[in-house]
Design a protein around this motif. Structure first.
Motif, PDB file in Angstrom:
ATOM      1  N   THR A 142      23.283  24.499  81.892  1.00  0.00           N
ATOM      2  CA  THR A 142      21.917  24.850  81.509  1.00  0.00           C
ATOM      3  C   THR A 142      20.838  24.382  82.474  1.00  0.00           C
ATOM      4  O   THR A 142      19.710  24.865  82.398  1.00  0.00           O
ATOM      5  CB  THR A 142      21.626  24.281  80.103  1.00  0.00           C
ATOM      6  OG1 THR A 142      20.406  24.809  79.621  1.00  0.00           O
ATOM      7  CG2 THR A 142      21.584  22.763  80.107  1.00  0.00           C
ATOM      8  N   ASP A 209      19.457  35.167  88.202  1.00  0.00           N
ATOM      9  CA  ASP A 209      19.526  36.190  87.163  1.00  0.00           C
ATOM     10  C   ASP A 209      20.919  36.205  86.534  1.00  0.00           C
ATOM     11  O   ASP A 209      21.056  36.289  85.303  1.00  0.00           O
ATOM     12  CB  ASP A 209      19.184  37.561  87.754  1.00  0.00           C
ATOM     13  CG  ASP A 209      19.276  38.663  86.713  1.00  0.00           C
ATOM     14  OD1 ASP A 209      18.490  38.638  85.751  1.00  0.00           O
ATOM     15  OD2 ASP A 209      20.147  39.550  86.859  1.00  0.00           O
ATOM     16  N   TYR A 211      23.088  33.732  86.476  1.00  0.00           N
ATOM     17  CA  TYR A 211      23.239  32.460  85.774  1.00  0.00           C
ATOM     18  C   TYR A 211      22.536  32.498  84.416  1.00  0.00           C
ATOM     19  O   TYR A 211      23.113  32.131  83.376  1.00  0.00           O
ATOM     20  CB  TYR A 211      22.664  31.347  86.643  1.00  0.00           C
ATOM     21  CG  TYR A 211      22.656  29.967  86.018  1.00  0.00           C
ATOM     22  CD1 TYR A 211      23.832  29.249  85.833  1.00  0.00           C
ATOM     23  CD2 TYR A 211      21.444  29.377  85.643  1.00  0.00           C
ATOM     24  CE1 TYR A 211      23.809  27.974  85.274  1.00  0.00           C
ATOM     25  CE2 TYR A 211      21.407  28.105  85.089  1.00  0.00           C
ATOM     26  CZ  TYR A 211      22.596  27.413  84.910  1.00  0.00           C
ATOM     27  OH  TYR A 211      22.564  26.150  84.356  1.00  0.00           O
ATOM     28  N   LYS A 212      21.296  32.938  84.399  1.00  0.00           N
ATOM     29  CA  LYS A 212      20.513  32.942  83.166  1.00  0.00           C
ATOM     30  C   LYS A 212      20.995  33.999  82.169  1.00  0.00           C
ATOM     31  O   LYS A 212      20.754  33.881  80.965  1.00  0.00           O
ATOM     32  CB  LYS A 212      19.034  33.168  83.491  1.00  0.00           C
ATOM     33  CG  LYS A 212      18.401  32.013  84.255  1.00  0.00           C
ATOM     34  CD  LYS A 212      16.961  32.325  84.647  1.00  0.00           C
ATOM     35  CE  LYS A 212      16.349  31.172  85.427  1.00  0.00           C
ATOM     36  NZ  LYS A 212      14.946  31.467  85.856  1.00  0.00           N
ATOM     37  N   THR A 213      21.675  35.014  82.679  1.00  0.00           N
ATOM     38  CA  THR A 213      22.166  36.081  81.802  1.00  0.00           C
ATOM     39  C   THR A 213      23.480  35.718  81.124  1.00  0.00           C
ATOM     40  O   THR A 213      23.662  35.978  79.926  1.00  0.00           O
ATOM     41  CB  THR A 213      22.343  37.388  82.596  1.00  0.00           C
ATOM     42  OG1 THR A 213      21.096  37.771  83.172  1.00  0.00           O
ATOM     43  CG2 THR A 213      22.852  38.515  81.705  1.00  0.00           C
ATOM     44  N   ARG A 247      22.311  32.235  73.977  1.00  0.00           N
ATOM     45  CA  ARG A 247      21.465  33.290  74.537  1.00  0.00           C
ATOM     46  C   ARG A 247      21.993  34.644  74.086  1.00  0.00           C
ATOM     47  O   ARG A 247      23.155  34.774  73.705  1.00  0.00           O
ATOM     48  CB  ARG A 247      21.487  33.257  76.071  1.00  0.00           C
ATOM     49  CG  ARG A 247      20.803  32.071  76.707  1.00  0.00           C
ATOM     50  CD  ARG A 247      20.462  32.389  78.159  1.00  0.00           C
ATOM     51  NE  ARG A 247      20.035  31.197  78.876  1.00  0.00           N
ATOM     52  CZ  ARG A 247      20.765  30.577  79.786  1.00  0.00           C
ATOM     53  NH1 ARG A 247      21.957  31.046  80.102  1.00  0.00           N
ATOM     54  NH2 ARG A 247      20.304  29.505  80.398  1.00  0.00           N
TER      55      ARG A 247
END
Length: 455
Positions: A142, A209, A211-213, A247
């Motif tokens: 994270t 992108d 990583y965050k997705t 997420r």
């Protein structure tokens, strides 16, 4: 970087079973299940799987993300593998490279790998260090920090990796072309490392992108194997991974292959090739298919056709006909989408690739027409189940088997009961599976040759 074959851990009692008569070898009541995994799911969606093994005070700690190269967007090939590299470049609390330094200082081993269907990170350490590495792995789930100054040099590292492993290896280049011919639409036709011209254009924004997705607890599986207590591991997982919020993960939707109506043939020559080789592949179901009987029959068939020096192809082409230096088959059942069943061989100096192809087809036609023998069937099952016993020797191997299978969409039930499913495969099921699989119109043939001498 490929999927791992699901050879499963079975109790040592199978060694005794192997010594009994063939008629008793596969009696249902004598076939144990796989290892006994303890499983829970945290409130944030992280699946936690524990394999208790108290033979030594060590542990393997693995995090599997259910995303791989086949999930990449167009023009972004290689981003899954690239981010794998960047995950070692530091977080809000760890400097670039510090994660690996701490592993080494504590006498551990670590690495990571990317496949078409998943990306995994692991540490092998003494059991008392498990909380430390859980904390660090949860941290980089994270808190990864990426800047252009960090990303640009690592992009050069990945490009050099491609140069060394693929561009300088004609067999690897040929493999890329072969896969691209097999999968015209499906992303399995794109190499995991990516095409060079697309890797060159990957950016820090692309990595962040990705990583965050996808890097979230509800898209991950934590596997811990070794000298641990499952309930204690669950508590540690709750402590370190539990606070990480879930997420919204994009649904895994991939372009599927259209029906193949014609045999495809590719041929490649390279001056670096010394030994010509031949292969032929057929699309086949993956292990998460609902048709488990067909999948298991194909697994046994691949052992009969390509399981070492006693296999049908090796015996036919190398031992008896003496037209090949090697020959065999393999079935990569452990994929999320449709997989491949591959036949291969290399000719002796006085024979050709056409001789290999003709002989392989004769062997296949014989199995389709006449089936396999009872002796072949029993020997193949023995070998598969024996290999499962040997897999027990490695704690990390057990964690790999379970993690890769779950990340590829298999169920715990099918993984645990794999030995029983294999034991029930019949000669008739193998013949039916072979008849359905081996359609020449739905195959790809590849020929890798030395470059012709210039006149």
């Amino acid at each position: 970087m490929g999927p791992i074959r699901p050879l499963f851990i079975i109790s040592l009692s199978l060694c005794i079973i192997f010594a009994t008569s063939p008629t008793r070898l596969f009696a249902e009541e004598t076939i144990p299940t796989l290892f006994d995994p303890k499983v829970t799911t945290l409130d944030n969606g992280l699946q936690v799987v524990v394999l208790e093994d108290h033979r030594a005070p060590v542990v393997t700690h693995m995090v599997w993300y259910k995303v791989g190269a086949a999930d990449e967007k167009p023009l972004k090939s290689g981003i899954a593998h690239f981010l794998e590299h960047l995950m070692f470049k530091g977080t809000k609390t760890l400097q670039p490279g510090e994660f690996s330094e701490i592993v080494a200082e504590n006498g551990g081993q670590e690495n990571a790998f990317t496949s078409q269907d998943y990306t995994a990170y692991f540490q092998n350490v003494s059991v008392d260090k498990l909380p430390l590495f859980m904390e660090m792995e949860a941290d980089r789930m994270t808190n990864l920090i990426l800047t252009d100054e960090i990303v640009a040099p690592e992009l050069k590292v990945v490009l050099e990796e491609r140069s060394q492993r693929t561009d300088n290896n004609p067999a690897a280049l040929f493999g890329e072309q072969f896969d691209a011919a097999q999968f015209l639409a499906h992303p399995y036709g794109t190499p995991v490392i990516g095409w060079r011209h697309e890797i060159e254009n990957l950016t820090t924004e692309d990595a962040l992108d990705w990583y965050k997705t996808y890097y979230a607890p509800n898209n991950a599986i934590l596997v811990v194997a070794g000298d641990v207590n499952a309930e204690e591991v669950f508590e540690l997982a709750e402590q370190y991974y539990g606070p990480i919020p879930a997420r919204e993960i994009p649904k895994r939707e991939r372009v599927q292959e259209p029906p193949q109506l014609a045999k495809r043939v590719i041929e490649m020559s390279d001056k670096r090739v010394r030994q010509p080789s031949w292969r032929q592949s057929y699309l086949a179901p993956s292990a998460r298919s609902e048709d488990q009987e067909n999948v298991r029959a194909l697994e046994v068939l691949s052992q009969i056709l390509g399981g070492g020096v006693t296999s049908r192809l090796y015996n036919d082409l190398v031992v008896e006909k003496k037209i090949a230096t090697n020959a065999g088959a393999y079935y990569q059942s452990g994929s999320y989408d449709k997989s491949t069943f591959v036949l291969y061989g290399s000719p002796t100096p006085d024979h050709s690739l056409e001789d290999i192809e003709t002989a392989v087809q004769a062997t296949i036609e014989d199995i389709v027409k006449n089936g396999v023998t009872e002796k072949e069937l029993i020997r193949a099952k023995k070998k598969l189940l024996a290999d499962a016993i040997y897999a027990r020797d490695s704690i990390r191997g057990a964690a790999n088997i379970l993690g890769s299978s779950l990340a590829s969409g298999e169920t715990i039930e099918n993984i645990v009961n794999w030995p029983t499913h294999i034991s029930k495969v019949t000669a008739a099921e193998i013949q039916n599976a072979a008849e359905a699989l081996f359609d020449e119109r739905q195959s790809v043939v590849g020929r890798l040759l030395p470059e012709p001498a210039k006149s």
